[in-house]
Design an enzyme around this catalytic site. Sequence first.
Site, PDB file in Angstrom:
ATOM      1  N   TYR A 155     -34.462   3.150 -29.604  1.00 11.50           N
ATOM      2  CA  TYR A 155     -33.108   3.729 -29.610  1.00 11.50           C
ATOM      3  C   TYR A 155     -32.115   2.783 -30.291  1.00 11.50           C
ATOM      4  O   TYR A 155     -31.297   3.206 -31.115  1.00 11.50           O
ATOM      5  CB  TYR A 155     -32.678   4.014 -28.173  1.00 11.50           C
ATOM      6  CG  TYR A 155     -31.387   4.793 -28.054  1.00 11.50           C
ATOM      7  CD1 TYR A 155     -31.339   6.149 -28.348  1.00 11.50           C
ATOM      8  CD2 TYR A 155     -30.214   4.171 -27.621  1.00 11.50           C
ATOM      9  CE1 TYR A 155     -30.162   6.870 -28.225  1.00 11.50           C
ATOM     10  CE2 TYR A 155     -29.033   4.886 -27.489  1.00 11.50           C
ATOM     11  CZ  TYR A 155     -29.008   6.225 -27.795  1.00 11.50           C
ATOM     12  OH  TYR A 155     -27.839   6.940 -27.679  1.00 11.50           O
ATOM     13  N   SER A 158     -32.571   2.829 -34.000  1.00 16.62           N
ATOM     14  CA  SER A 158     -32.024   4.042 -34.613  1.00 16.62           C
ATOM     15  C   SER A 158     -30.506   3.972 -34.725  1.00 16.62           C
ATOM     16  O   SER A 158     -29.927   4.399 -35.727  1.00 16.62           O
ATOM     17  CB  SER A 158     -32.452   5.282 -33.823  1.00 16.62           C
ATOM     18  OG  SER A 158     -31.791   5.384 -32.570  1.00 16.62           O
ATOM     19  N   LYS A 159     -29.842   3.422 -33.708  1.00 17.65           N
ATOM     20  CA  LYS A 159     -28.389   3.394 -33.726  1.00 17.65           C
ATOM     21  C   LYS A 159     -27.835   2.270 -34.610  1.00 17.65           C
ATOM     22  O   LYS A 159     -26.774   2.423 -35.223  1.00 17.65           O
ATOM     23  CB  LYS A 159     -27.847   3.288 -32.299  1.00 17.65           C
ATOM     24  CG  LYS A 159     -28.198   4.503 -31.433  1.00 17.65           C
ATOM     25  CD  LYS A 159     -27.761   5.816 -32.079  1.00 17.65           C
ATOM     26  CE  LYS A 159     -28.079   7.015 -31.217  1.00 17.65           C
ATOM     27  NZ  LYS A 159     -27.650   8.291 -31.842  1.00 17.65           N
TER      28      LYS A 159
END
Length: 247
Positions: A155, A158-159
């Site tokens: 996560y 991805s960010k």
Amino acid sequence: MKRLEGKTAVITGGGRGIGAATAGKFLEEGANVVVVDVNQDDLDHVVNEAGEQQERILGIKADITSKQDIDHVLAESVRTFTRVDILINNAGITADSQLLKMEEEDWDKVINVNLKGVFLMTQKAAALMKEQQSGVILNASSVVGVYGNFGQTNYAASKFGINGMTKTWAKELGRYKIRVNSVAPGFILSPMTEKMPEKALTMMKEKAVLGTLGRPEDIANAYAFLASDEASFITGAVLNVDGGAVI
């Protein structure tokens, strides 16, 4: 005059949580809204919630990792509302695990939706905006994409990637009068966080200097501001909306 009067906004992951709140906010601000989600029941609920404003909202079931689905979304958006002025890349998933325990499948599915899906959606929408010589692209980042977080390798990657793409696209698309920004929410009460134990939620509240969790409407308000002409000189920014969780 309402801030987004006559504009058309496409909102991915718009079936619930932050996406649904954003759809409601944009309708209030006068926009036509295209809500995109993989869950038909959630889409139907958001459209029904629009009440008397249903003529200005369109729900489309689609997977943002599919080029064919993306083409369908944008074609229907233009067919129904003539143009696409705003894209909100709100769709995202989690599959948390510590590095030494994370399965390759969990890495792939989070990167595929949160990063590749945003790339594909933006590439197609930006081409339309280039023809118009105007547009706004808003990406859902996270404070995790600024500071990292335990147990969220996929996560966080991805960010962090979202923030990098935001700044790159701002540089590339500015010549076409297209603005690109990210919103980085902190801990928000949403379907994603509702599954967390009470102890974890309490810890999240304590991290914010305001001593509370955010609401989906807090992020929707940030999106509405950045999409409006009030933010006409803002591009390439990552706006933290986190109650002071990461000061």
